[in-house]
Design a protein around this motif. Structure first.
Motif, PDB file in Angstrom:
ATOM      1  N   ASP A   3       0.816  -1.213   0.000  1.00 43.57           N
ATOM      2  CA  ASP A   3       0.000   0.000   0.000  1.00 43.57           C
ATOM      3  C   ASP A   3       0.849   1.262   0.000  1.00 43.57           C
ATOM      4  O   ASP A   3       1.856   1.362   0.710  1.00 43.57           O
ATOM      5  N   VAL A   4       0.428   2.251  -0.779  1.00 42.83           N
ATOM      6  CA  VAL A   4       1.154   3.522  -0.883  1.00 42.83           C
ATOM      7  C   VAL A   4       1.201   4.245   0.453  1.00 42.83           C
ATOM      8  O   VAL A   4       2.251   4.749   0.870  1.00 42.83           O
ATOM      9  N   ASN A   5       0.066   4.297   1.149  1.00 46.90           N
ATOM     10  CA  ASN A   5       0.024   5.029   2.415  1.00 46.90           C
ATOM     11  C   ASN A   5       0.842   4.344   3.502  1.00 46.90           C
ATOM     12  O   ASN A   5       1.443   5.003   4.342  1.00 46.90           O
ATOM     13  N   TRP A  19      -4.933  11.962   1.192  1.00 47.41           N
ATOM     14  CA  TRP A  19      -5.125  10.785   0.344  1.00 47.41           C
ATOM     15  C   TRP A  19      -5.058  11.128  -1.140  1.00 47.41           C
ATOM     16  O   TRP A  19      -5.108  10.234  -1.987  1.00 47.41           O
ATOM     17  N   THR A  64      -2.146   9.210  -3.326  1.00 48.35           N
ATOM     18  CA  THR A  64      -2.320   8.013  -4.151  1.00 48.35           C
ATOM     19  C   THR A  64      -2.900   8.364  -5.507  1.00 48.35           C
ATOM     20  O   THR A  64      -2.456   7.860  -6.552  1.00 48.35           O
ATOM     21  N   ARG A  65      -3.880   9.257  -5.526  1.00 53.09           N
ATOM     22  CA  ARG A  65      -4.485   9.651  -6.801  1.00 53.09           C
ATOM     23  C   ARG A  65      -3.467  10.342  -7.693  1.00 53.09           C
ATOM     24  O   ARG A  65      -3.441  10.129  -8.912  1.00 53.09           O
ATOM     25  N   LYS A 124      -1.036   7.790  -9.066  1.00 57.00           N
ATOM     26  CA  LYS A 124      -1.702   6.984 -10.091  1.00 57.00           C
ATOM     27  C   LYS A 124      -1.788   7.741 -11.409  1.00 57.00           C
ATOM     28  O   LYS A 124      -1.513   7.183 -12.488  1.00 57.00           O
ATOM     29  N   LEU A 157       2.312   4.119  -9.891  1.00 62.37           N
ATOM     30  CA  LEU A 157       1.865   3.022  -9.055  1.00 62.37           C
ATOM     31  C   LEU A 157       2.054   1.685  -9.779  1.00 62.37           C
ATOM     32  O   LEU A 157       1.874   1.599 -10.991  1.00 62.37           O
ATOM     33  N   GLN A 178      -0.516  -1.876  -6.468  1.00 60.70           N
ATOM     34  CA  GLN A 178      -0.928  -0.662  -5.762  1.00 60.70           C
ATOM     35  C   GLN A 178      -2.197  -0.073  -6.356  1.00 60.70           C
ATOM     36  O   GLN A 178      -3.057   0.424  -5.619  1.00 60.70           O
ATOM     37  N   HIS A 188      -5.700   0.453  -4.304  1.00 58.99           N
ATOM     38  CA  HIS A 188      -6.382   1.752  -4.318  1.00 58.99           C
ATOM     39  C   HIS A 188      -7.827   1.606  -4.777  1.00 58.99           C
ATOM     40  O   HIS A 188      -8.754   2.150  -4.146  1.00 58.99           O
TER      41      HIS A 188
END
Length: 251
Positions: free
Chosen positions: A80-82, A95, A98-99, A102, A107, A111, A115
């Protein structure tokens, strides 16, 4: 988030000795800021390497059983990215991270799948917080989901306005939770095992303990071995340290 004074909200965390009450209190305070669901993970002890066992992590979640199954039990957290950000950073991140990654094509397929699964479960807007104690090597991560807020920009504004008090509340919860007994499943010691380890911690030899407890020397050795096996450690000194950190002895 409305506080009369910071101490009015911090004091309950510092005084409460019940893990469920602490968790409920955290939800009440964070709901005032729009964060309805919480994920909490905290390492129990300093690691000699970069690997972290699930047995050495306190995990609490109100994200739902589906999330817990794929993220924790299914080990999605490993990619996971976070999680990666929390392990290597300190502070808070939107958050949108992550977007953004992506959209930039940064990613991995794994990942991206994690997401998209989070979005399916309603985990759309929120914040990830990492609290680090560099002296002890302990790491704490929070995921705060703002379920009822449609835009991350609005969540960002709420965080900026309340970040100091939110950090205080999260830190108080983490400190209080760590001070409570935390025994992973399968690591509960018997009364005899706890007593033997406590005497070892007091500097007693096997022969001393045998005399004190009125048990044969071989029985004391057996209790030590079984305690090490239950606690998943290599030697008795490590067993004493782990049992102490878990609150199984010296409380």
């Amino acid at each position: 988030m409305h506080f009369a004074t910071p101490i009015d909200h911090l004091e309950p965390y510092l005084m409460t000795q019940d893990a469920s009450a602490l968790w409920d209190r955290l939800h009440v305070d964070l709901e005032n800021a729009g964060f309805l669901r919480i994920f909490y993970a905290a390492s129990r002890r300093r690691q000699a390497n970069t690997q972290q066992s699930q047995h050495d992590t306190i995990v609490k979640s109100s994200y739902g059983d589906e999330f817990d199954e794929f993220f924790v039990n299914g080990a999605a957290f490993e990619s996971d990215v976070n999680t990666e950000w929390a392990l290597n950073s300190q502070g808070a991140v939107s958050w949108d991270l992550t977007r953004r990654l992506k959209s930039e094509g940064k990613l991995s397929p794994r990942q991206v799948a994690i997401h998209e699964r989070c979005l399916d479960l309603g985990l759309v807007n929120g914040y990830t917080i990492s609290l680090r104690n560099y002296g002890s090597g302990l790491i704490t991560g929070f995921g705060l989901s703002a379920d009822d807020i449609a835009q991350q920009e609005q969540v960002d504004r709420i965080w900026v306005e309340n970040r100091k008090l939110l950090f205080c509340v999260l830190s108080a919860f983490d400190l209080s939770t760590r001070l409570l007994p935390q025994v992973p499943d399968g690591e509960e010691l018997t009364e005899r095992q706890r007593e033997v380890l406590a005497w070892v911690g007091d500097g007693k030899t096997i022969d001393d303990i045998s005399e004190i407890m009125g048990l044969h020397r071989s029985t004391i050795v057996k209790h030590m071995r079984e305690a090490r096996e239950r606690l998943r450690v290599a030697n008795t000194l490590q067993a004493v340290m782990r049992a102490t950190l878990q609150g199984q002895i010296y409380r």
